[in-house]
Design a protein around this motif. Structure first.
Motif, PDB file in Angstrom:
ATOM      1  N   THR A   1       0.852  -1.193   0.000  1.00 36.22           N
ATOM      2  CA  THR A   1       0.000   0.000   0.000  1.00 36.22           C
ATOM      3  C   THR A   1       0.882   1.236   0.000  1.00 36.22           C
ATOM      4  O   THR A   1       1.765   1.381   0.845  1.00 36.22           O
ATOM      5  CB  THR A   1      -0.932   0.016   1.220  1.00 36.22           C
TER       6      THR A   1
ATOM      7  N   VAL B   1      -0.576   4.511  -0.501  1.00 41.42           N
ATOM      8  CA  VAL B   1      -1.374   5.708  -0.267  1.00 41.42           C
ATOM      9  C   VAL B   1      -0.941   6.397   1.022  1.00 41.42           C
ATOM     10  O   VAL B   1      -0.885   7.623   1.100  1.00 41.42           O
ATOM     11  CB  VAL B   1      -2.879   5.375  -0.225  1.00 41.42           C
TER      12      VAL B   1
ATOM     13  N   ASP C   1      -8.419   5.463   4.085  1.00 39.46           N
ATOM     14  CA  ASP C   1      -8.443   5.289   2.644  1.00 39.46           C
ATOM     15  C   ASP C   1      -9.272   4.067   2.275  1.00 39.46           C
ATOM     16  O   ASP C   1      -9.223   3.035   2.955  1.00 39.46           O
ATOM     17  CB  ASP C   1      -7.026   5.136   2.101  1.00 39.46           C
TER      18      ASP C   1
ATOM     19  N   TYR D   1     -10.565   1.063  -0.431  1.00 39.41           N
ATOM     20  CA  TYR D   1     -10.149   0.205  -1.541  1.00 39.41           C
ATOM     21  C   TYR D   1     -11.318  -0.690  -1.957  1.00 39.41           C
ATOM     22  O   TYR D   1     -12.183  -1.019  -1.132  1.00 39.41           O
ATOM     23  CB  TYR D   1      -8.980  -0.694  -1.140  1.00 39.41           C
TER      24      TYR D   1
ATOM     25  N   TYR E   1      -7.120   1.094  -5.103  1.00 44.53           N
ATOM     26  CA  TYR E   1      -7.495   2.288  -4.353  1.00 44.53           C
ATOM     27  C   TYR E   1      -8.613   3.033  -5.069  1.00 44.53           C
ATOM     28  O   TYR E   1      -8.553   3.259  -6.276  1.00 44.53           O
ATOM     29  CB  TYR E   1      -6.273   3.181  -4.172  1.00 44.53           C
TER      30      TYR E   1
ATOM     31  N   SER F   1      -9.469   6.100  -4.688  1.00 46.07           N
ATOM     32  CA  SER F   1      -9.249   7.559  -4.656  1.00 46.07           C
ATOM     33  C   SER F   1     -10.312   8.236  -3.802  1.00 46.07           C
ATOM     34  O   SER F   1     -10.782   9.332  -4.096  1.00 46.07           O
ATOM     35  CB  SER F   1      -9.238   8.145  -6.074  1.00 46.07           C
TER      36      SER F   1
ATOM     37  N   SER G   1     -11.152   8.985   0.402  1.00 44.53           N
ATOM     38  CA  SER G   1     -10.637   8.950   1.771  1.00 44.53           C
ATOM     39  C   SER G   1     -11.505   9.813   2.668  1.00 44.53           C
ATOM     40  O   SER G   1     -12.211  10.703   2.199  1.00 44.53           O
ATOM     41  CB  SER G   1      -9.178   9.421   1.822  1.00 44.53           C
TER      42      SER G   1
END
Length: 283
Positions: free
Chosen positions: A169, A171, A201, A203, A216, A218, A220
């Motif tokens: 990961t 991010v 975040d 996924y 991911y 995008s 959060s």
């Protein structure tokens, strides 16, 4: 929560934390360790127009010490009926398994059973989660900041665990919290103490409970307004409530999701319960 060179001015407060047990409360407070200097005034033209919602600070009904196995526990989870408990921490770098004679009741007979080392993949584990039947176990932590998957030939029995795969990961750089949606098609990772990204975040797993299929979204959820050190995370059963345990403010922050398990639909609730001691995990 106030910190640094902070001034509160021209503000109307419509609600505030109130503890009915000792008739105390606050609308804002300074962060622990903050220093007050001679600069004045800090608070100007502030009006409180309601008493706020009566909240009784929760207290632990029972406790169980795990120091014999882990002196710095970080993550906790249970099997489905609560008759097994699992603890991870950054000292032992292993998953510790316990049995409870009464499900989810720490005042019942709690017995240490076994431990499984995850140190080869993660020397600072902070979270442990299982799939529905306990045949898959997932670990994350602050050492590798990745997610590691293990297969268990017997559900919820760590003595039968074997390493399967790792999801790298990128991010965030300091994983503290980990959770999944009920069907295993969504995964959530939260940054912790040393990260610059105080967020959870989101996924998507194209194959449920298979982290090799994770991507991911995008998406959060920013926790910086609630706590600068987000730790453990947890959803309710239907994914419409999300909880974050903050290590800095020692609070559990609640969010409401208009779309289940979709962090982009989350809004912070007015209910934030003050945890009276330093806690790192919840379940």
């Amino acid at each position: 929560m106030l910190d640094g060179e902070t001034t509160v001015t021209d503000l109307t407060i419509k609600d505030f934390y109130y503890n009915s047990t000792d008739n105390t409360g606050y609308a804002f407070r300074f962060r622990s360790g903050a220093k007050v200097t001679s600069r004045s005034p800090y608070i100007m033209n502030v009006t409180v127009i309601t008493q706020g919602t009566s909240i009784t600070t929760p207290t632990a009904s029972s406790t169980f010490g795990v120091n014999a196995q882990e002196t710095n526990p970080r993550g906790i989870t249970f099997n489905n009926d609560g008759t097994k408990m699992f603890i991870v921490g950054t000292t032992g770098a292993d998953v510790n398994e316990y049995t409870l004679s009464t499900g989810f009741d720490l005042s019942s007979t709690v017995t240490f059973v076994d431990s499984f080392s995850v140190g080869a993949k993660e020397s600072g584990p902070t979270a442990v989660k299982f799939n529905t039947d306990g045949t898959k176990m997932f670990i994350t932590g602050v050492s590798s900041s990745n997610v590691h998957e293990y297969a268990l030939s017997t559900g919820f029995d760590v003595s039968t665990a074997s390493f399967t795969q790792t999801l790298v990961t990128t991010v965030d750089n300091d994983n503290f919290g980990l959770d999944f949606s009920a069907d295993g098609t969504k995964m959530y990772i939260t940054g912790g103490a040393y990260t610059t990204d105080d967020k959870t975040d989101q996924y998507t797993l194209s194959t449920a409970w298979d982290i090799s299929t994770a991507s991911y979204d995008s998406v959060s959820l920013d926790h910086s307004s609630q706590d600068s050190t987000p730790g453990d995370i947890l959803f309710n059963d239907d994914g419409t409530k999300f909880y974050m345990l903050g290590s800095s403010g020692h609070t559990i922050s609640e969010y409401t999701l208009s779309t289940a398990y979709q962090l982009s639909s989350a809004s912070f609730s007015t209910e934030t319960y003050i945890v009276t001691q330093s806690h790192n995990g919840m379940t």
